[in-house]
Design an enzyme around this catalytic site. Sequence first.
Site, short mmCIF file in Angstrom:
data_model
loop_
_atom_site.label_atom_id
_atom_site.label_comp_id
_atom_site.label_asym_id
_atom_site.label_seq_id
_atom_site.Cartn_x
_atom_site.Cartn_y
_atom_site.Cartn_z
N ASP A 1 39.18 37.96 40.42
CA ASP A 1 38.21 36.92 40.72
C ASP A 1 38.87 35.54 40.76
OD1 ASP A 1 35.29 36.14 40.81
OD2 ASP A 1 35.88 34.99 39.04
N GLU B 1 40.36 38.00 45.48
CA GLU B 1 39.34 37.14 46.07
C GLU B 1 40.07 35.91 46.59
OE1 GLU B 1 36.73 34.74 43.72
OE2 GLU B 1 35.24 34.64 45.31
C1 NOJ Z 1 33.64 34.54 42.50
C2 NOJ Z 1 32.59 35.58 42.26
O1 NOJ Z 1 32.54 36.43 43.37
C3 NOJ Z 1 31.29 34.82 42.05
O2 NOJ Z 1 30.17 35.68 42.08
C4 NOJ Z 1 31.42 34.07 40.75
O3 NOJ Z 1 30.25 33.29 40.56
C5 NOJ Z 1 32.64 33.16 40.75
N1 NOJ Z 1 33.82 33.79 41.28
C6 NOJ Z 1 32.97 32.71 39.36
O4 NOJ Z 1 33.48 33.78 38.60
#
Ligand code: NOJ
Length: 571
Positions: free
Chosen positions: A229, A289
């Site tokens: 993430d 991500e």
């Molecule tokens: C990316 C995640 O996909 C999202 O849902 C989240 O709110 C943020 N990172 C913070 O962790």
Amino acid sequence: MFKGWIATGALALCCMTAPLAETQQKPVDAEGHQWWQHAVFYEVYPRSFADSNNDGIGDLNGIASKMDYLKDLGVDAVWITPCFPSPQVDFGYDVSNYEAIDPMYGTMKDFDHLVAEAKKRNIRVLLDFVVNHSSDQHKWFQDSKSSKTAEHRDWYIWRDGKGNEPPNNWLSTFGLSAWKLDPKTKQYYYHYFYPEQPDLNWRNPAVEKAMLDVTRFWYERGVAGFRLDAVDTLFEDPKLTDNPVLPGKDKFGRPNMDEKYNKKLPEVHDVMRKLRSTADEYGSVLIGETWTSNVSELKDYYGEKNDELQMPMDLMMTGFKGLSADQYRKHIGAVDAAGHWPVYVITNHDIVRSYTRYADGVHNDDIAKMMAALYLTLRGTVVMYYGEEIGMENNDPKSKDEVQDPIGKLGWPLEKGRDGERTPMQWNDSANAGFSKVKPWLPVPATFKTHNVVSEQKDGNSVLSFYRQLLALRHKEPALLEGNYVALNESDPDVLTYVRRYKDEAILVVLNMSATEQKAQFDLSPLGFSSPRLSILLTSFHKPLTGMTDALPMEPHSVFMAKISQTSAGK
Ligand code: NOJ
Ligand code: CA
């Protein structure tokens, strides 16, 4: 000009189980590809997938109960978004214990059961690793805030303010300042996301060690890898230099900023390498991500020596406006030319569903099939999002008091939050779409009556039937698994046409991205097919294909896929 003729062919839908290698490192083909290069990944948002204990929130036993569905669909790996103990401020992305399961989702025994059920079907399980921040309720942060000399003080980013102001002008992406004053020690802590998500200090070796150990904990429990993430935000400029202010305002009404001092710092890549070498000890795979604005930035996440992420997600297509063949062609060409193994994504739990993004009210299901054919026939791996395969649409809150996602409350009405794309999976047309016997945590959209698994399984022309056929082809056809990408008709503004080619195998993919009928023409002779024969693999046409002479009549937003071979006349 198109010179061939077409033979129709029926596609047999059967269980296309590619044999899995004994160990994850072992190549699965003559090209040296790893299992994940041939796998279809499927993102499950656990709150919304299946509710086994009828409390309105999905859970691990719910996911385990749907393994046959996933297998039959053609899924090889499931990425589960955070299911760890959490106050749920950010619905799990605020982790208060990295090495346990939140009771809301079940127990560790349930998790082991889920992994075992998946394994029986050759499906791998990946978890979501929230590397940038923990919850403010994590014991590390509780200790950190307790005093300036606490053992974990330096595990987070604490600074003095400037008088009564925060240490600098950095903003949280979720609204307001990125700094919160803690009254006890009278210092500010840094949070790129909600104040309940303090950023970990990755410059502290103790943090690094603890976090790498978390990954080992789960690898040893049978997890095949992680989706990492928010990797862009792992490091901040230690001098806390103010970010340059840009013209205009964001959705929260704050000045736009160039986040050059708190995002994508080069140190991020050191951590990616460390996470990778730990993953390699277990033969595991890392998905990133990775929000990038161009292909060169994306390339960096693979690592100069291919020693960072195996699967940095290409999230760029999720930002494309409209359906322009030219835009997709340019992007796919650039990604392909970069030489790495692409990872295509068209939506996820933070992004408006692709169905809603592109629906025109007339060809909605056709567009969903066309988008499926686009990302599932390209060279690379795909990460699907639950519900895409049944044409689920967004169900955005209608008023501020319906909103659950805090950013929707803060940013209403410009920012409605992400509830709309996180609604319960639509299993059937009964109450609550068969997700739960009680009112689910988010409301299902009215279209669940037609767009649900059971109804679509019975309909050979449904979005689900199309996905199943496409995924079966993707698992079976060497040209789709291994083939290179050759763009055809590169100046056609409406129809995206390409060939996937591997040795003697070639598959033609034609996608009409426009809302009107098009006559597609292509010359396959430069590919060595002077007299090609096309055997249809799959189309989304509503009418039988007739009257084809020099051109292929493509219905609005339709898909045509065929195997190309050379007729004896052309030999
Ligand atoms: C990316 C995640 O996909 C999202 O849902 C989240 O709110 C943020 N990172 C913070 O962790
Ligand atoms: Ca439940």
